[in-house]
Design a protein around this motif. Structure first.
Motif, PDB file in Angstrom:
ATOM      1  N   ASP A  87       0.855  -1.183   0.000  1.00 38.00           N
ATOM      2  CA  ASP A  87       0.000   0.000   0.000  1.00 38.00           C
ATOM      3  C   ASP A  87       0.889   1.230   0.000  1.00 38.00           C
ATOM      4  O   ASP A  87       1.664   1.446   0.946  1.00 38.00           O
ATOM      5  CB  ASP A  87      -0.906   0.006   1.241  1.00 38.00           C
ATOM      6  CG  ASP A  87      -2.085  -0.930   1.104  1.00 38.00           C
ATOM      7  OD1 ASP A  87      -3.110  -0.501   0.549  1.00 38.00           O
ATOM      8  OD2 ASP A  87      -1.977  -2.087   1.559  1.00 38.00           O
ATOM      9  N   TRP A 119      -4.078  -2.088   8.775  1.00 38.03           N
ATOM     10  CA  TRP A 119      -3.066  -1.030   8.738  1.00 38.03           C
ATOM     11  C   TRP A 119      -3.292  -0.096   7.562  1.00 38.03           C
ATOM     12  O   TRP A 119      -2.953   1.100   7.628  1.00 38.03           O
ATOM     13  CB  TRP A 119      -1.665  -1.634   8.658  1.00 38.03           C
ATOM     14  CG  TRP A 119      -1.084  -2.036   9.974  1.00 38.03           C
ATOM     15  CD1 TRP A 119      -0.886  -3.315  10.442  1.00 38.03           C
ATOM     16  CD2 TRP A 119      -0.616  -1.158  11.007  1.00 38.03           C
ATOM     17  NE1 TRP A 119      -0.332  -3.286  11.692  1.00 38.03           N
ATOM     18  CE2 TRP A 119      -0.144  -1.975  12.069  1.00 38.03           C
ATOM     19  CE3 TRP A 119      -0.545   0.226  11.146  1.00 38.03           C
ATOM     20  CZ2 TRP A 119       0.392  -1.447  13.248  1.00 38.03           C
ATOM     21  CZ3 TRP A 119      -0.021   0.753  12.317  1.00 38.03           C
ATOM     22  CH2 TRP A 119       0.444  -0.076  13.347  1.00 38.03           C
ATOM     23  N   TYR A 120      -3.853  -0.597   6.479  1.00 40.68           N
ATOM     24  CA  TYR A 120      -4.089   0.260   5.317  1.00 40.68           C
ATOM     25  C   TYR A 120      -5.127   1.335   5.620  1.00 40.68           C
ATOM     26  O   TYR A 120      -5.061   2.450   5.080  1.00 40.68           O
ATOM     27  CB  TYR A 120      -4.503  -0.582   4.106  1.00 40.68           C
ATOM     28  CG  TYR A 120      -5.900  -1.165   4.171  1.00 40.68           C
ATOM     29  CD1 TYR A 120      -6.962  -0.532   3.533  1.00 40.68           C
ATOM     30  CD2 TYR A 120      -6.153  -2.351   4.855  1.00 40.68           C
ATOM     31  CE1 TYR A 120      -8.241  -1.060   3.588  1.00 40.68           C
ATOM     32  CE2 TYR A 120      -7.416  -2.882   4.909  1.00 40.68           C
ATOM     33  CZ  TYR A 120      -8.468  -2.240   4.288  1.00 40.68           C
ATOM     34  OH  TYR A 120      -9.734  -2.762   4.347  1.00 40.68           O
ATOM     35  N   GLN A 123      -3.301   3.871   7.709  1.00 41.80           N
ATOM     36  CA  GLN A 123      -2.399   4.602   6.817  1.00 41.80           C
ATOM     37  C   GLN A 123      -3.118   5.787   6.177  1.00 41.80           C
ATOM     38  O   GLN A 123      -2.539   6.871   6.004  1.00 41.80           O
ATOM     39  CB  GLN A 123      -1.886   3.649   5.744  1.00 41.80           C
ATOM     40  CG  GLN A 123      -0.937   4.242   4.718  1.00 41.80           C
ATOM     41  CD  GLN A 123      -0.753   3.311   3.529  1.00 41.80           C
ATOM     42  OE1 GLN A 123      -1.715   2.965   2.840  1.00 41.80           O
ATOM     43  NE2 GLN A 123       0.480   2.877   3.311  1.00 41.80           N
ATOM     44  N   LYS A 131       2.959   9.612   6.918  1.00 44.73           N
ATOM     45  CA  LYS A 131       2.584   8.509   6.029  1.00 44.73           C
ATOM     46  C   LYS A 131       3.703   7.461   5.972  1.00 44.73           C
ATOM     47  O   LYS A 131       4.874   7.767   6.173  1.00 44.73           O
ATOM     48  CB  LYS A 131       2.312   9.024   4.617  1.00 44.73           C
ATOM     49  CG  LYS A 131       1.097   9.938   4.507  1.00 44.73           C
ATOM     50  CD  LYS A 131      -0.197   9.221   4.849  1.00 44.73           C
ATOM     51  CE  LYS A 131      -1.400  10.131   4.608  1.00 44.73           C
ATOM     52  NZ  LYS A 131      -2.676   9.477   4.977  1.00 44.73           N
ATOM     53  N   LEU A 134       3.089   0.394   3.513  1.00 45.40           N
ATOM     54  CA  LEU A 134       2.658  -0.840   4.173  1.00 45.40           C
ATOM     55  C   LEU A 134       2.936  -2.012   3.238  1.00 45.40           C
ATOM     56  O   LEU A 134       2.410  -2.067   2.123  1.00 45.40           O
ATOM     57  CB  LEU A 134       1.170  -0.777   4.506  1.00 45.40           C
ATOM     58  CG  LEU A 134       0.535  -2.089   4.988  1.00 45.40           C
ATOM     59  CD1 LEU A 134       1.166  -2.556   6.303  1.00 45.40           C
ATOM     60  CD2 LEU A 134      -0.981  -1.932   5.140  1.00 45.40           C
ATOM     61  N   HIS A 509      -3.240   0.545  16.681  1.00 39.74           N
ATOM     62  CA  HIS A 509      -2.355   1.233  15.746  1.00 39.74           C
ATOM     63  C   HIS A 509      -1.645   2.413  16.409  1.00 39.74           C
ATOM     64  O   HIS A 509      -0.442   2.610  16.204  1.00 39.74           O
ATOM     65  CB  HIS A 509      -3.150   1.730  14.534  1.00 39.74           C
ATOM     66  CG  HIS A 509      -3.769   0.625  13.733  1.00 39.74           C
ATOM     67  ND1 HIS A 509      -5.122   0.376  13.727  1.00 39.74           N
ATOM     68  CD2 HIS A 509      -3.225  -0.310  12.929  1.00 39.74           C
ATOM     69  CE1 HIS A 509      -5.387  -0.648  12.942  1.00 39.74           C
ATOM     70  NE2 HIS A 509      -4.249  -1.092  12.454  1.00 39.74           N
TER      71      HIS A 509
END
Length: 525
Positions: A87, A119-120, A123, A131, A134, A509
């Motif tokens: 990603d 996680w995306y 992100q 940023k 991933l 996260h």
């Protein structure tokens, strides 16, 4: 490429990887490795991988998601596709960004892992200056599966694993009543692990090296069992595939082609993925990353290695180690798992034993250490007792554990001298203290650590999980110097904290990325 004496031919159609067992059992036959409908081209032995190409591409809220693939061999074994997903947010398409490498656990794929950890999604929400790239990795696709369980984009049913932490090595099976002192070698499972309900599948790599280690399922299991073959006389908990070349190739590609910042590479994983994050942070050996690809930090949750593990990080890499104290799959304490007698059943023998030995002063000390009220329910008290044992590195309940050891009821000792836990399938697993000592490269007096609720987690959320963390100082290691190491325990099982709680996944996260990884600014020194 024609492979003589191979038990399994790797048949890999576009969009999926799969290995089929032809002529199951112990039959050996010559096979051909395929990609799609074409034969693999010949390649020299010192160039195990083919070119990386784009397998799938999609636009996301943050930027782009691309799945790459490349053919990889391992020694004399067949070639097969290996994949990884990346990603890339818009902000990182032409700029250097930190990289988060996400390792999945056993029987998952890059798709299931990406969906689970999300996680995306995180992100997409972090500020532009924070940023990150991933990279969702994918293990060895050489499990012998039914056709409907081949690797695909399905969220479940994929069958990949990692050849790390000694699980890919084959050992003998230990009798449940045997004495550790009288047992030859270092077997990492008991006979119960050979039962079809609990046995790991046989992998094509296992069959190649140990053709008599596998057998078919009995007829009554054939329709429902996900794997056509299981181990029958030898212990193994993973494939024996070439994961070291795989990850080296992926990391090198991400840094050189996708602008990954080589000083800010973070390895994270849970279960077998947690083990992989530690394995690839080792200071030496075939798994060790080149200097330019070494991690700036690792985050390992429930990384239960086999007793054959040789991982030594030697205090060179900052690490966050996490465990759920009720995790019986990768038990952080021998008391989190099972006794030998109970390894195949989920009865309450150990729970009752924990409670019985937790009466009086021991229980009071445990409740005080964890911060649990005296009037809490029995389940909470039992979890607090195990957590306190974890926090002391097994010292709190050492005496009753050794009484059980004298009766050959618990696991043997690992290579660092600590008692192994036993998971629900009868395999012996390294516990949290050994894992921590492998990270810092020294013996750790965990009783001297100062555990408490982490300040960067809302107090109510830390309390709901009984989350307790400590930073390993030089006092605990007898003066041995090491990179920052933090260890955390929480009241849950084989999972990341908060990861499965609706609406609260962002807590996990933030705890990892904003807290430990310092918004992605933590850099390799």
């Amino acid at each position: 490429v024609r492979i003589a004496g191979v038990l399994v031919a790797a048949v890999l159609a576009a969009g999926c990887c799969a290995l089929f067992a032809q002529g199951l059992g112990t039959a050996i036959w010559s096979g051909v490795a395929f990609i799609g409908d074409e034969l693999m081209p010949d390649h020299p032995n010192d160039v195990p991988a083919g070119p990386i190409d784009v397998h799938e591409h999609n636009t996301t809220e943050a930027g782009d998601f691309t799945v790459y693939r490349f053919p990889l061999s391992f020694g004399k074994y067949p070639l097969y596709w290996r994949r990884f997903g990346v990603d890339v947010p818009k902000e990182c398409q032409n700029a250097s960004c930190p990289v988060l490498f996400d390792f999945h656990g056993s029987f998952d794929s890059l798709y299931s892992q990406r969906t689970w950890t999300k996680w995306y999604q995180y992100q997409a929400k972090v500020p532009p200056d924070n940023k990150f790239l991933l990279v969702t990795l994918e293990g060895s696709p050489d499990a012998i599966t039914y056709e409907h369980l081949q690797l695909s984009r399905e969220l479940s049913g994929s069958s990949t694993s990692w050849n790390v932490e000694g699980w890919g090595e084959v050992t003998s099976v230990m009798d449940v009543a045997a004495s550790c002192a009288d047992t030859k070698g270092e077997p990492h499972c008991f006979k119960g692990a050979m039962d079809e309900d609990y046995a790991y599948p046989c992998y094509s790599t296992t069959q190649y090296a140990h053709p008599r280690a596998c057998r078919e399922y009995k007829e009554q299991y054939d329709k429902d069992a996900p794997f056509k073959q299981v181990h029958t006389k030898l212990c193994q908990g993973s494939s024996d595939a070439n994961d070291w070349d795989y990850f080296h190739i992926v990391a090198d590609y991400v840094v050189k082609k996708l602008h990954g910042d080589q000083r800010r590479l973070y390895f994270i994983g849970q279960s077998m993925g947690g083990q992989a994050s530690m394995q690839f942070a080792t200071a030496s050996g075939k798994y060790a990353m080149p200097r330019g690809l070494a991690p700036a930090a690792i985050v390992a949750c429930s990384p239960g290695a086999s007793r054959l593990s040789t991982v030594q990080i030697k205090g060179k890499v900052p690490a966050l180690l996490m465990y759920g104290v009720t995790d019986s799959t990768a038990p952080p304490s021998a008391w989190s798992g099972y006794s030998r007698e109970d390894a195949m059943t989920a009865n309450l023998a150990f729970t009752k034993l924990r409670q019985g030995n937790g009466n009086g002063t021991v229980l009071k000390r445990a409740l005080d250490m964890v911060g649990v009220a005296d009037d809490s329910d029995q389940k909470t008290k039992s979890a607090a007792l195990v957590m306190a044992d974890c926090m002391t590195g097994g010292e709190l309940l050492k005496e009753p554990l050794e009484r059980l050891a004298s009766k050959n009821l618990v696991g043997c000792r690992d290579r660092l001298g600590h008692r192994l836990g036993i998971d629900g399938t009868g395999r012996m697993v390294e516990t949290a203290r050994t894992r921590l000592e492998r990270i810092v490269g020294a013996s750790v007096n965990m009783s001297s650590l100062k555990f408490g609720a982490p300040p960067d987690v809302p107090a109510a959320e830390a309390a709901s999980y009984m989350l307790r963390c400590a930073t390993v100082d030089d006092k605990a290691t007898g003066g041995a110097k090491h990179a920052k190491a933090q260890v955390c325990f929480f009241n849950d099982g084989h999972t990341f904290p908060w990861i499965d709680v609706e609406g609260k996944i962002g807590l996990f996260h933030d705890f990892v990325f904003k807290g430990f990884l310092q918004h992605g600014t933590l850099a390799r020194q």
